[in-house]
Design a protein around this motif. Structure first.
Motif, PDB file in Angstrom:
ATOM      1  N   ALA A 224       0.867  -1.159   0.004  1.00  0.00           N
ATOM      2  CA  ALA A 224      -0.028   0.147   0.015  1.00  0.00           C
ATOM      3  C   ALA A 224       0.639   1.317   0.125  1.00  0.00           C
ATOM      4  O   ALA A 224       0.542   2.201  -0.698  1.00  0.00           O
ATOM      5  CB  ALA A 224      -0.899  -0.036   1.302  1.00  0.00           C
ATOM      6  N   LYS A 225       1.926   1.282   0.858  1.00  0.00           N
ATOM      7  CA  LYS A 225       2.959   2.429   0.734  1.00  0.00           C
ATOM      8  C   LYS A 225       3.646   2.485  -0.607  1.00  0.00           C
ATOM      9  O   LYS A 225       3.770   3.728  -0.919  1.00  0.00           O
ATOM     10  CB  LYS A 225       4.044   1.952   2.022  1.00  0.00           C
ATOM     11  CG  LYS A 225       3.381   2.308   3.319  1.00  0.00           C
ATOM     12  CD  LYS A 225       4.459   1.731   4.404  1.00  0.00           C
ATOM     13  CE  LYS A 225       5.504   2.940   4.625  1.00  0.00           C
ATOM     14  NZ  LYS A 225       6.383   2.511   5.946  1.00  0.00           N
ATOM     15  N   THR A 226       3.714   1.345  -1.249  1.00  0.00           N
ATOM     16  CA  THR A 226       4.543   1.519  -2.659  1.00  0.00           C
ATOM     17  C   THR A 226       3.423   2.158  -3.697  1.00  0.00           C
ATOM     18  O   THR A 226       3.843   2.875  -4.481  1.00  0.00           O
ATOM     19  CB  THR A 226       5.109   0.071  -2.965  1.00  0.00           C
ATOM     20  OG1 THR A 226       5.737  -0.493  -2.130  1.00  0.00           O
ATOM     21  CG2 THR A 226       5.665   0.206  -4.312  1.00  0.00           C
ATOM     22  N   VAL A 227       2.219   1.505  -3.478  1.00  0.00           N
ATOM     23  CA  VAL A 227       1.213   2.058  -4.484  1.00  0.00           C
ATOM     24  C   VAL A 227       0.998   3.791  -4.408  1.00  0.00           C
ATOM     25  O   VAL A 227       0.896   4.512  -5.211  1.00  0.00           O
ATOM     26  CB  VAL A 227      -0.037   1.446  -4.412  1.00  0.00           C
ATOM     27  CG1 VAL A 227      -1.252   2.103  -5.024  1.00  0.00           C
ATOM     28  CG2 VAL A 227      -0.052   0.080  -4.759  1.00  0.00           C
ATOM     29  N   ALA A 228       1.080   4.090  -2.973  1.00  0.00           N
ATOM     30  CA  ALA A 228       1.011   5.627  -2.746  1.00  0.00           C
ATOM     31  C   ALA A 228       2.112   6.355  -3.197  1.00  0.00           C
ATOM     32  O   ALA A 228       2.042   7.415  -3.898  1.00  0.00           O
ATOM     33  CB  ALA A 228       0.959   5.864  -1.314  1.00  0.00           C
ATOM     34  N   ALA A 229       3.332   5.823  -3.016  1.00  0.00           N
ATOM     35  CA  ALA A 229       4.376   6.462  -3.635  1.00  0.00           C
ATOM     36  C   ALA A 229       4.579   6.521  -5.239  1.00  0.00           C
ATOM     37  O   ALA A 229       4.927   7.513  -5.719  1.00  0.00           O
ATOM     38  CB  ALA A 229       5.803   5.635  -3.155  1.00  0.00           C
ATOM     39  N   ILE A 230       4.022   5.509  -5.934  1.00  0.00           N
ATOM     40  CA  ILE A 230       4.023   5.585  -7.527  1.00  0.00           C
ATOM     41  C   ILE A 230       2.954   6.606  -7.890  1.00  0.00           C
ATOM     42  O   ILE A 230       2.943   6.836  -8.984  1.00  0.00           O
ATOM     43  CB  ILE A 230       3.994   3.944  -8.016  1.00  0.00           C
ATOM     44  CG1 ILE A 230       2.731   3.348  -7.694  1.00  0.00           C
ATOM     45  CG2 ILE A 230       5.196   3.211  -7.693  1.00  0.00           C
ATOM     46  CD1 ILE A 230       2.635   2.012  -8.374  1.00  0.00           C
ATOM     47  N   SER A 231       1.876   6.903  -7.107  1.00  0.00           N
ATOM     48  CA  SER A 231       0.883   7.674  -7.325  1.00  0.00           C
ATOM     49  C   SER A 231       1.239   9.193  -7.088  1.00  0.00           C
ATOM     50  O   SER A 231       0.405  10.044  -7.565  1.00  0.00           O
ATOM     51  CB  SER A 231      -0.254   7.364  -6.692  1.00  0.00           C
ATOM     52  OG  SER A 231      -0.926   5.927  -6.814  1.00  0.00           O
ATOM     53  N   GLY A 232       2.642   9.312  -6.627  1.00  0.00           N
ATOM     54  CA  GLY A 232       3.006  10.279  -6.290  1.00  0.00           C
ATOM     55  C   GLY A 232       2.641  11.104  -4.995  1.00  0.00           C
ATOM     56  O   GLY A 232       2.795  12.435  -4.638  1.00  0.00           O
ATOM     57  N   ARG A 233       2.213  10.289  -4.209  1.00  0.00           N
ATOM     58  CA  ARG A 233       1.861  10.846  -2.704  1.00  0.00           C
ATOM     59  C   ARG A 233       3.016  10.429  -1.742  1.00  0.00           C
ATOM     60  O   ARG A 233       3.575   9.277  -1.747  1.00  0.00           O
ATOM     61  CB  ARG A 233       0.367  10.467  -2.484  1.00  0.00           C
ATOM     62  CG  ARG A 233      -0.544  11.002  -3.278  1.00  0.00           C
ATOM     63  CD  ARG A 233      -1.987  10.479  -2.800  1.00  0.00           C
ATOM     64  NE  ARG A 233      -2.458   9.302  -3.614  1.00  0.00           N
ATOM     65  CZ  ARG A 233      -2.361   8.020  -2.858  1.00  0.00           C
ATOM     66  NH1 ARG A 233      -2.004   7.651  -1.783  1.00  0.00           N
ATOM     67  NH2 ARG A 233      -2.776   6.972  -4.043  1.00  0.00           N
TER      68      ARG A 233
END
Length: 317
Positions: free
Chosen positions: A260-269
Motif C-alpha cells: 500500500a505504501k508503494t502504491v501511494a509512492a508511485i501515485s506521487g503521494r
C-alpha cells in the motif's frame, strides 16, 4: 516531497519500457513494478503462451542487474538451484560452484513442474536472502527477486507449491487471455517487428543504487492509524470467514502494508489512502488463504471471497 519523487519518476520510466513488449496487461505490469519497488517475490500464474516469461525477462532488463533463468522440470535437483561443492583434482580441494540463485533477478520458469523438494530449495533464498551449501552460508546480492511462473494446477505434470513457500511470495498475479481488440494490437506489433517480440527491446532505467533509494523513499510514506486498523480488520476477517479454512498470516498483513505504501509512492503521494490498500488485497492475499473444500465445490474462488471481505469491512474516511 520536493519536485517529482524518485519513485514516481522511475515507475513511469519502467512502465514505458515494459509496454514496448507487453500489450494490454497494464494492471499486471503495475503490480510487477510494485513488487520490484517493495522488494518482494512474485508468483505469476497463467496458461502457457500468454507472455509470463516475456514479462519476467522484460522486468529484469529494466534493472541494471544480473539475471538468471531456471527451467523447472521433475528431474531438477535442489543443488541445481542453489549450487554445490565440487572437488578440484588439480588443487586437491573443494570449491563452491554457485547456482543460478546468485543473481539479482531469478526467473523460475514453470516452478510447479519441479518436485516439492526442489521447490523448497528456494525457501531460504527467498526469506533470508542467503544460501547454505554444505554448512556454509553465502549471502545473495541485493536486490534479489524471484519471478516464478506457474501453470494452473489442473495442467498435467504439476505439483502444488508448499504453503510455507507460497507465503514467501509477496504477490500472486494472474495473467489472462487478451480480449480481441488487444489481441489485434499484439498481432500488429508482432507483424511490424519482423515476426517476434523480444525483451531485448527493453532498456534499463533503474540501477541498484537507485533501487535502494526507492526503497528508502517508500519507507518514509506516512500511514495513519485508521489505515492500519483497516488492514488489521481485513486480515482478521480472512481468519474468521466461514468460507476459509486458513486465513492470512501476520506476514500477509505486513506485505499488504508495504505494498500500500508503494502504491501511494508511485501515485506521487507521501501518504496512504484506503484505495491503495484495496488495490493490493487480491495480489497479496489470494495465495495465502486456504478455502474450505465445500467452498470450492460451490464454485467460489479465492478472489470471490476477497471481494466479499472488501464489501464487508468498512472503509475508513
Amino acid at each position: 516531497m520536493d519536485g517529482k519523487p524518485l519513485v514516481k519518476e522511475k515507475y513511469d520510466g519502467l512502465m514505458n519500457e515494459l509496454r514496448k513488449v507487453i500489450v494490454g496487461q497494464d494492471e499486471f505490469l503495475e503490480h510487477l513494478a510494485v513488487a520490484l519497488f517493495t522488494g518482494g517475490h512474485v508468483l505469476i500464474e497463467g496458461v502457457p503462451g500468454i507472455g509470463k516469461t516475456l514479462a519476467a525477462r522484460a522486468l529484469a532488463r529494466t534493472l541494471k542487474s544480473d539475471f538468471s533463468r531456471i527451467q523447472f522440470t521433475p528431474d531438477l535437483l535442489p543443488s541445481d538451484v542453489t549450487g554445490t561443492k565440487v572437488f578440484d583434482v588439480k588443487n586437491s580441494a573443494f570449491y563452491v560452484k554457485k547456482g543460478p540463485v546468485f543473481t539479482n533477478i531469478l526467473l523460475a520458469d514453470e516452478i510447479n513442474r519441479a518436485t516439492p523438494k526442489t521447490q523448497s530449495a528456494l525457501l531460504e533464498c527467498m526469506e533470508e536472502g542467503n544460501v547454505t551449501i554444505d554448512g556454509e552460508t553465502y549471502e545473495l546480492p541485493k536486490p534479489f527477486m524471484v519471478l516464478a511462473t506457474m501453470n494452473p494446477l489442473e495442467f498435467e505434470g504439476t505439483y502444488p507449491l508448499p504453503e510455507a513457500q507460497l507465503d514467501r511470495f509477496l504477490m500472486k498475479l494472474k495473467v489472462r487471455h487478451l480480449p480481441p481488440e488487444q489481441e489485434e494490437v499484439l498481432l500488429k506489433k508482432v507483424n511490424e517487428s519482423g515476426g517476434t517480440i523480444s525483451a531485448d527491446a527493453v532498456s534499463a532505467v533503474i540501477d541498484p543504487d537507485e533501487w535502494a533509494q526507492i526503497v528508502q523513499e517508500i519507507n518514509r510514506v506516512f500511514v495513519n492509524e485508521n489505515i492500519i486498523r483497516y488492514i488489521t480488520s481485513l486480515i482478521y476477517v480472512t481468519r474468521t470467514s466461514h468460507a476459509v479454512l486458513l486465513g492470512a498470516s501476520s506476514r500477509a498483513s505486513i506485505a499488504l502494508l508495504k505494498c500500500a505504501k508503494t502504491v501511494a509512492a508511485i501515485s506521487g503521494r507521501d501518504f496512504v489512502i484506503p484505495e491503495d490498500v484495496t488495490e493490493m488485497v487480491k495480489p497479496v492475499l489470494r495465495h495465502r488463504i486456504i478455502v474450505k473444500p465445500e467452498t470450492v465445490l460451490g464454485n467460489l474462488t479465492v478472489d470471490d471471497i476477497l471481494d466479499e471481505i472488501l464489501r464487508t469491512v468498512e472503509v475508513p474516511r
